[in-house]
Write a protein that holds these residues in place. Structure first.
Motif, short mmCIF file in Angstrom:
data_model
loop_
_atom_site.label_atom_id
_atom_site.label_comp_id
_atom_site.label_asym_id
_atom_site.label_seq_id
_atom_site.Cartn_x
_atom_site.Cartn_y
_atom_site.Cartn_z
N ASP A 1 42.96 72.53 69.40
CA ASP A 1 42.97 73.51 70.49
C ASP A 1 42.22 74.77 70.07
OD1 ASP A 1 44.35 71.90 72.24
OD2 ASP A 1 46.32 72.76 71.77
N LEU A 2 42.38 75.15 68.79
CA LEU A 2 41.69 76.33 68.30
C LEU A 2 40.19 76.10 68.16
CD1 LEU A 2 44.02 77.78 65.48
CD2 LEU A 2 43.48 78.82 67.67
N GLU A 3 39.82 74.92 67.69
CA GLU A 3 38.40 74.62 67.47
C GLU A 3 38.16 73.15 67.80
OE1 GLU A 3 35.65 75.01 63.65
OE2 GLU A 3 36.22 76.91 64.53
N PRO A 4 37.81 72.85 69.06
CA PRO A 4 37.67 71.46 69.49
C PRO A 4 36.59 70.68 68.75
CG PRO A 4 37.84 72.95 71.38
CD PRO A 4 37.65 73.80 70.17
N TRP A 5 35.60 71.37 68.17
CA TRP A 5 34.52 70.67 67.48
C TRP A 5 34.80 70.49 65.99
CZ3 TRP A 5 34.18 75.24 70.17
CH2 TRP A 5 34.15 76.41 69.42
N GLN A 6 36.04 70.67 65.56
CA GLN A 6 36.42 70.50 64.17
C GLN A 6 36.54 69.01 63.89
OE1 GLN A 6 38.43 70.03 61.57
NE2 GLN A 6 38.39 71.88 60.35
N GLU A 7 35.49 68.42 63.33
CA GLU A 7 35.42 66.97 63.19
C GLU A 7 36.48 66.43 62.24
OE1 GLU A 7 32.07 63.46 62.48
OE2 GLU A 7 31.49 65.57 62.45
N GLU A 8 36.80 67.17 61.18
CA GLU A 8 37.85 66.71 60.28
C GLU A 8 39.18 66.59 61.02
OE1 GLU A 8 39.11 65.58 56.33
OE2 GLU A 8 37.15 65.87 57.25
N GLY A 9 39.42 67.53 61.94
CA GLY A 9 40.64 67.46 62.74
C GLY A 9 40.67 66.23 63.63
N HIS A 10 39.52 65.88 64.21
CA HIS A 10 39.45 64.67 65.03
C HIS A 10 39.72 63.42 64.18
CE1 HIS A 10 38.16 66.17 68.95
NE2 HIS A 10 37.42 67.06 68.31
N ARG A 11 39.17 63.38 62.97
CA ARG A 11 39.43 62.22 62.11
C ARG A 11 40.91 62.13 61.77
NH1 ARG A 11 34.54 63.47 59.41
NH2 ARG A 11 35.62 64.38 57.63
N GLN A 12 41.51 63.28 61.48
CA GLN A 12 42.94 63.26 61.17
C GLN A 12 43.74 62.75 62.37
OE1 GLN A 12 44.59 63.47 58.59
NE2 GLN A 12 46.66 64.18 59.02
N MET A 13 43.37 63.18 63.56
CA MET A 13 44.08 62.71 64.76
C MET A 13 43.87 61.22 64.97
SD MET A 13 46.11 63.56 67.21
CE MET A 13 46.01 65.29 67.68
N MET A 14 42.66 60.74 64.74
CA MET A 14 42.40 59.30 64.86
C MET A 14 43.30 58.52 63.91
SD MET A 14 38.22 59.46 65.10
CE MET A 14 37.98 57.69 64.87
N LEU A 15 43.42 58.99 62.67
CA LEU A 15 44.26 58.32 61.69
C LEU A 15 45.73 58.32 62.12
CD1 LEU A 15 42.61 59.75 58.48
CD2 LEU A 15 42.78 57.32 59.03
N LEU A 16 46.20 59.46 62.60
CA LEU A 16 47.60 59.57 63.01
C LEU A 16 47.91 58.67 64.20
CD1 LEU A 16 47.98 63.42 62.58
CD2 LEU A 16 49.26 61.67 61.32
N ALA B 1 46.30 55.96 64.90
CA ALA B 1 46.23 54.59 64.43
C ALA B 1 47.49 54.18 63.69
CB ALA B 1 45.01 54.42 63.52
N VAL B 2 48.01 55.06 62.85
CA VAL B 2 49.19 54.70 62.05
C VAL B 2 50.43 54.57 62.92
CG1 VAL B 2 50.09 56.98 61.42
CG2 VAL B 2 50.24 55.12 59.80
N THR B 3 50.44 55.22 64.08
CA THR B 3 51.58 55.11 64.99
C THR B 3 51.37 54.02 66.04
OG1 THR B 3 50.65 56.94 66.29
CG2 THR B 3 52.33 57.49 64.65
N GLY B 4 50.38 53.17 65.81
CA GLY B 4 50.16 52.04 66.70
C GLY B 4 49.45 52.35 67.99
N GLN B 5 48.86 53.53 68.11
CA GLN B 5 48.17 53.93 69.34
C GLN B 5 46.65 53.71 69.16
OE1 GLN B 5 49.94 57.67 71.14
NE2 GLN B 5 50.81 57.82 69.08
N ARG B 6 46.28 52.45 69.05
CA ARG B 6 44.88 52.11 68.77
C ARG B 6 43.95 52.59 69.87
NH1 ARG B 6 41.59 47.84 70.14
NH2 ARG B 6 40.04 47.17 68.59
N SER B 7 44.30 52.35 71.11
CA SER B 7 43.44 52.77 72.22
C SER B 7 43.27 54.29 72.25
CB SER B 7 44.01 52.28 73.56
OG SER B 7 44.05 50.87 73.60
N ALA B 8 44.36 55.01 71.98
CA ALA B 8 44.28 56.47 71.95
C ALA B 8 43.40 56.95 70.80
CB ALA B 8 45.68 57.07 71.82
N ALA B 9 43.46 56.25 69.67
CA ALA B 9 42.61 56.60 68.54
C ALA B 9 41.13 56.41 68.89
CB ALA B 9 42.98 55.77 67.32
N LEU B 10 40.82 55.32 69.60
CA LEU B 10 39.44 55.08 70.03
C LEU B 10 39.00 56.14 71.03
CD1 LEU B 10 39.50 51.18 70.41
CD2 LEU B 10 38.70 52.55 68.46
N ALA B 11 39.91 56.53 71.92
CA ALA B 11 39.59 57.58 72.90
C ALA B 11 39.37 58.92 72.19
CB ALA B 11 40.72 57.69 73.92
#
Length: 261
Positions: free
Chosen positions: A148-163, A165-175
């Protein structure tokens, strides 16, 4: 510390003639006397906060808590980080504008960006701590605040993708990857980094409705895309153990994973 009256007049009304700036300052100080008079020491030459006067400033508390965090014992400083982020409820002086005060606006902008960067680093650290603990919901909350603070923070996006994925939300990770790619193209005119694309491929290979093991997530969040750097650091550690070297420097932009590495 005491501030000279001419400095305050220049800061707040620098675009005005001196007589107007000084008159505005006198009026402002008169109003402050009515509101917090016992806490101010106002003389003909300067203005200061009375020593021993009890006051609370959220910015000061925020900075103090973050300055006390020891990166070497990050896990034990989770409470301080959380207390600091509870104080951060928006950008510094958000919504406040002072007309015809370019010096003040420049100062406020510098402070705003400084505190924002401190908040982003704290949020990223909190996300990593709660990821290691398996508290994925909290990790997602802190990562969401980071983006929310910095939408273009790519490391943050990778962290969210990982989280996700680990919680079984594969489609959300791809989105999340799609959102990351769109934002980077629109805001910075760049494509995602190879590490982000490699993570995408790894998530695509996951079975539907199945999260990855927590150990795999921890490994990915620490080393994914940085195997070469990690191997080099292990080598540097061995060199240090042999007393052939003492210092290794890791540098890079905020939030790209230096602390994690």
């Amino acid at each position: 510390r005491p501030q000279p009256r001419p400095v305050l007049a220049e800061l707040l009304w620098g675009d005005k003639p001196d007589e107007v700036a000084n008159a505005n300052l006198r009026m402002a100080l008169s109003n402050l006397r009515k509101l917090v008079g016992p806490c101010l020491d106002i003389t003909r030459s300067d203005v200061a906060i009375v020593k021993g006067c009890r006051y609370d400033v959220d910015v000061q508390q925020f900075q103090t808590r973050l300055n006390q965090v020891d990166l070497a014992t990050l896990e034990s400083n989770c409470t301080q980080l959380e207390e600091a982020m509870a104080l951060y409820r928006g950008d510094f002086l958000e919504g406040l504008a002072v007309r015809d005060a370019s010096s003040f606006e420049e100062w406020a902008l510098r402070q705003r960006e400084r505190y924002r960067q401190m908040a982003m680093q704290a949020l990223y650290r909190l996300s990593m701590i709660h990821t290691d603990r398996g508290s994925y919901a909290l990790a997602i909350d802190y990562t969401t605040r980071l983006l929310d603070l910095e939408p273009w923070q790519e490391e943050g996006h990778r962290q969210m993708m990982l989280l996700l994925a680990v919680t079984g939300q594969r489609s959300a990770a791809l989105a999340q990857y799609a959102a990351c790619r769109r934002i980077l193209l629109e805001e910075l005119h760049v494509d995602p980094m190879p590490e982000t694309n490699a993570l995408l491929a790894r998530i695509k290979a996951m079975p539907e409705q199945q999260g990855v093991p927590a150990q795999a997530l921890a490994s990915a969040s620490t080393l994914f895309g940085r195997q070469r750097e990690h191997a080099w650091l292990v080598h540097q550690w061995k060199v240090a153990q042999e007393q052939r070297s003492k210092i290794t420097l890791i540098e890079g932009e905020a939030g790209i994973g230096k602390t994690r590495l």
